[in-house]
Design a protein around this motif. Structure first.
Motif, PDB file in Angstrom:
ATOM      1  N   LYS A  41      -6.690  -4.768   3.552  1.00 46.05           N
ATOM      2  CA  LYS A  41      -7.610  -5.803   4.128  1.00 46.05           C
ATOM      3  C   LYS A  41      -8.277  -6.091   2.641  1.00 46.05           C
ATOM      4  CE  LYS A  41      -7.133  -5.721   8.479  1.00 46.05           C
ATOM      5  NZ  LYS A  41      -6.232  -6.544   9.118  1.00 46.05           N
ATOM      6  N   ASN A  42      -8.560  -5.102   1.686  1.00 45.38           N
ATOM      7  CA  ASN A  42      -9.455  -5.395   0.658  1.00 45.38           C
ATOM      8  C   ASN A  42      -8.635  -5.589  -0.510  1.00 45.38           C
ATOM      9  OD1 ASN A  42     -11.732  -5.524   2.117  1.00 45.38           O
ATOM     10  ND2 ASN A  42     -11.899  -3.234   1.919  1.00 45.38           N
ATOM     11  N   THR A  43      -7.279  -5.904  -0.440  1.00 45.90           N
ATOM     12  CA  THR A  43      -6.653  -6.221  -1.539  1.00 45.90           C
ATOM     13  C   THR A  43      -6.895  -7.595  -2.255  1.00 45.90           C
ATOM     14  OG1 THR A  43      -4.482  -5.145  -0.601  1.00 45.90           O
ATOM     15  CG2 THR A  43      -4.201  -6.639  -2.412  1.00 45.90           C
ATOM     16  N   GLN A  44      -6.998  -7.181  -3.725  1.00 43.90           N
ATOM     17  CA  GLN A  44      -7.206  -8.598  -4.611  1.00 43.90           C
ATOM     18  C   GLN A  44      -6.111  -8.498  -5.627  1.00 43.90           C
ATOM     19  OE1 GLN A  44     -10.857  -7.497  -6.328  1.00 43.90           O
ATOM     20  NE2 GLN A  44     -12.078  -7.703  -4.420  1.00 43.90           N
ATOM     21  N   LEU A  45      -5.828  -9.911  -5.721  1.00 42.21           N
ATOM     22  CA  LEU A  45      -4.509 -10.105  -6.503  1.00 42.21           C
ATOM     23  C   LEU A  45      -5.009 -10.045  -8.120  1.00 42.21           C
ATOM     24  CD1 LEU A  45      -2.865 -13.038  -4.691  1.00 42.21           C
ATOM     25  CD2 LEU A  45      -2.099 -10.489  -4.727  1.00 42.21           C
TER      26      LEU A  45
ATOM     27  N   LEU B 183      12.857 -10.392  -8.132  1.00 44.29           N
ATOM     28  CA  LEU B 183      11.883 -11.737  -7.318  1.00 44.29           C
ATOM     29  C   LEU B 183      11.604 -11.131  -6.026  1.00 44.29           C
ATOM     30  CD1 LEU B 183      10.762 -14.568  -8.001  1.00 44.29           C
ATOM     31  CD2 LEU B 183      12.906 -15.302  -7.051  1.00 44.29           C
ATOM     32  N   VAL B 184      12.403 -10.769  -5.444  1.00 43.67           N
ATOM     33  CA  VAL B 184      12.141 -10.394  -3.984  1.00 43.67           C
ATOM     34  C   VAL B 184      11.188  -9.043  -3.927  1.00 43.67           C
ATOM     35  CG1 VAL B 184      13.429  -9.146  -1.982  1.00 43.67           C
ATOM     36  CG2 VAL B 184      14.445 -11.236  -3.040  1.00 43.67           C
ATOM     37  N   LEU B 185      11.358  -8.026  -4.960  1.00 41.07           N
ATOM     38  CA  LEU B 185      10.527  -6.956  -4.634  1.00 41.07           C
ATOM     39  C   LEU B 185       9.075  -7.350  -5.466  1.00 41.07           C
ATOM     40  CD1 LEU B 185      12.811  -3.850  -6.256  1.00 41.07           C
ATOM     41  CD2 LEU B 185      12.115  -4.490  -3.865  1.00 41.07           C
ATOM     42  N   THR B 186       9.031  -8.355  -6.081  1.00 42.67           N
ATOM     43  CA  THR B 186       7.695  -8.658  -6.387  1.00 42.67           C
ATOM     44  C   THR B 186       7.003  -9.338  -5.410  1.00 42.67           C
ATOM     45  OG1 THR B 186       8.539  -9.042  -8.664  1.00 42.67           O
ATOM     46  CG2 THR B 186       6.150 -10.117  -8.205  1.00 42.67           C
ATOM     47  N   VAL B 187       7.656 -10.488  -4.831  1.00 44.76           N
ATOM     48  CA  VAL B 187       6.993 -11.136  -3.573  1.00 44.76           C
ATOM     49  C   VAL B 187       6.853 -10.274  -2.592  1.00 44.76           C
ATOM     50  CG1 VAL B 187       7.767 -12.795  -1.693  1.00 44.76           C
ATOM     51  CG2 VAL B 187       8.062 -13.252  -4.304  1.00 44.76           C
ATOM     52  N   LEU B 188       7.664  -9.140  -2.326  1.00 44.14           N
ATOM     53  CA  LEU B 188       7.268  -8.239  -1.167  1.00 44.14           C
ATOM     54  C   LEU B 188       6.288  -7.303  -1.729  1.00 44.14           C
ATOM     55  CD1 LEU B 188      10.974  -7.052   0.076  1.00 44.14           C
ATOM     56  CD2 LEU B 188       9.059  -8.114   1.369  1.00 44.14           C
ATOM     57  N   SER B 189       5.963  -6.853  -2.755  1.00 44.72           N
ATOM     58  CA  SER B 189       5.042  -6.076  -3.097  1.00 44.72           C
ATOM     59  C   SER B 189       3.567  -6.891  -2.974  1.00 44.72           C
ATOM     60  CB  SER B 189       5.146  -5.790  -4.763  1.00 44.72           C
ATOM     61  OG  SER B 189       3.891  -5.126  -5.175  1.00 44.72           O
ATOM     62  N   ILE B 190       3.585  -8.181  -3.420  1.00 49.26           N
ATOM     63  CA  ILE B 190       2.296  -8.910  -3.016  1.00 49.26           C
ATOM     64  C   ILE B 190       2.245  -8.974  -1.853  1.00 49.26           C
ATOM     65  CG2 ILE B 190       1.249 -11.026  -3.484  1.00 49.26           C
ATOM     66  CD1 ILE B 190       2.615 -11.133  -6.252  1.00 49.26           C
ATOM     67  N   GLY B 191       3.046  -9.683  -1.018  1.00 47.82           N
ATOM     68  CA  GLY B 191       2.944  -9.814   0.478  1.00 47.82           C
ATOM     69  C   GLY B 191       2.622  -8.463   1.381  1.00 47.82           C
TER      70      GLY B 191
ATOM     71  N   ASN C 200       1.000  -5.796   0.163  1.00 47.54           N
ATOM     72  CA  ASN C 200      -0.269  -5.547  -0.199  1.00 47.54           C
ATOM     73  C   ASN C 200      -1.519  -6.418   0.483  1.00 47.54           C
ATOM     74  OD1 ASN C 200      -0.496  -3.353  -1.948  1.00 47.54           O
ATOM     75  ND2 ASN C 200       0.520  -4.423  -3.766  1.00 47.54           N
ATOM     76  N   LEU C 201      -1.145  -7.636   0.637  1.00 49.08           N
ATOM     77  CA  LEU C 201      -2.054  -8.578   1.196  1.00 49.08           C
ATOM     78  C   LEU C 201      -2.089  -8.448   2.733  1.00 49.08           C
ATOM     79  CD1 LEU C 201      -1.253 -12.004  -0.548  1.00 49.08           C
ATOM     80  CD2 LEU C 201      -3.404 -10.627  -0.834  1.00 49.08           C
ATOM     81  N   VAL C 202      -0.923  -7.960   3.497  1.00 50.81           N
ATOM     82  CA  VAL C 202      -0.918  -7.861   4.898  1.00 50.81           C
ATOM     83  C   VAL C 202      -1.495  -6.510   5.246  1.00 50.81           C
ATOM     84  CG1 VAL C 202       0.645  -7.484   6.918  1.00 50.81           C
ATOM     85  CG2 VAL C 202       0.963  -9.576   5.040  1.00 50.81           C
ATOM     86  N   MET C 203      -1.263  -5.375   4.500  1.00 45.37           N
ATOM     87  CA  MET C 203      -1.297  -4.017   5.012  1.00 45.37           C
ATOM     88  C   MET C 203      -2.694  -3.653   4.569  1.00 45.37           C
ATOM     89  SD  MET C 203       1.390  -2.967   6.513  1.00 45.37           S
ATOM     90  CE  MET C 203       1.293  -1.135   6.330  1.00 45.37           C
TER      91      MET C 203
END
Length: 131
Positions: free
Chosen positions: A29-33, A14-22, A24-27
């Protein structure tokens, strides 16, 4: 896998999944989920599969009952296996030419480290449905 290891696996995943998404969104700019190549149905299926997997991992680790039907738990198990295989094959098909041998090895190991323990827990969780 015993319940203590299942708890650790659940929280680490769960932590790795949230960190991965976070990250990608922060680092980036054009990340899409959502994948642009996929349609809405494929994205919804992937999201639903992930939620069901996490729900059942939590239920096994903490002795909770989510689904009382063994048939539903078997469907979650097979759906997780199919989505894992489909995701791995799709990643390899789309990016294999761009990946080095080490990247292919690490991606393969990542899928093995995530999906085999998850499937083991989901398989054991089917026995809890009748208890």
């Amino acid at each position: 896998m015993n319940r203590t290891k299942a708890k650790v696996f659940f929280w680490v995943l769960l932590v790795l999944t949230v960190l991965s998404i976070g990250i990608n969104l922060v680092m980036f700019k054009n990340t899409q989920l959502q994948l642009q190549e996929s349609n809405t149905l494929v994205n919804a299926w992937g999201l639903a599969s992930g939620v069901l997997m996490f729900l059942c991992l939590y239920a096994y680790a903490y002795r909770k009952t989510v689904f009382k039907s063994r048939v539903v738990l078997k469907l979650v198990f097979f759906n997780t296996a199919v989505i894992g295989a489909f995701s791995f094959a799709d990643s390899m098909w789309a990016d294999f030419a761009l990946m080095s041998g080490m990247e292919v090895l690490l991606l393969t190991l990542l899928y093995l480290v995530v999906y085999f323990p998850a499937l083991s827990i989901l398989y054991k969780h089917q026995d809890d449905a009748l208890s």
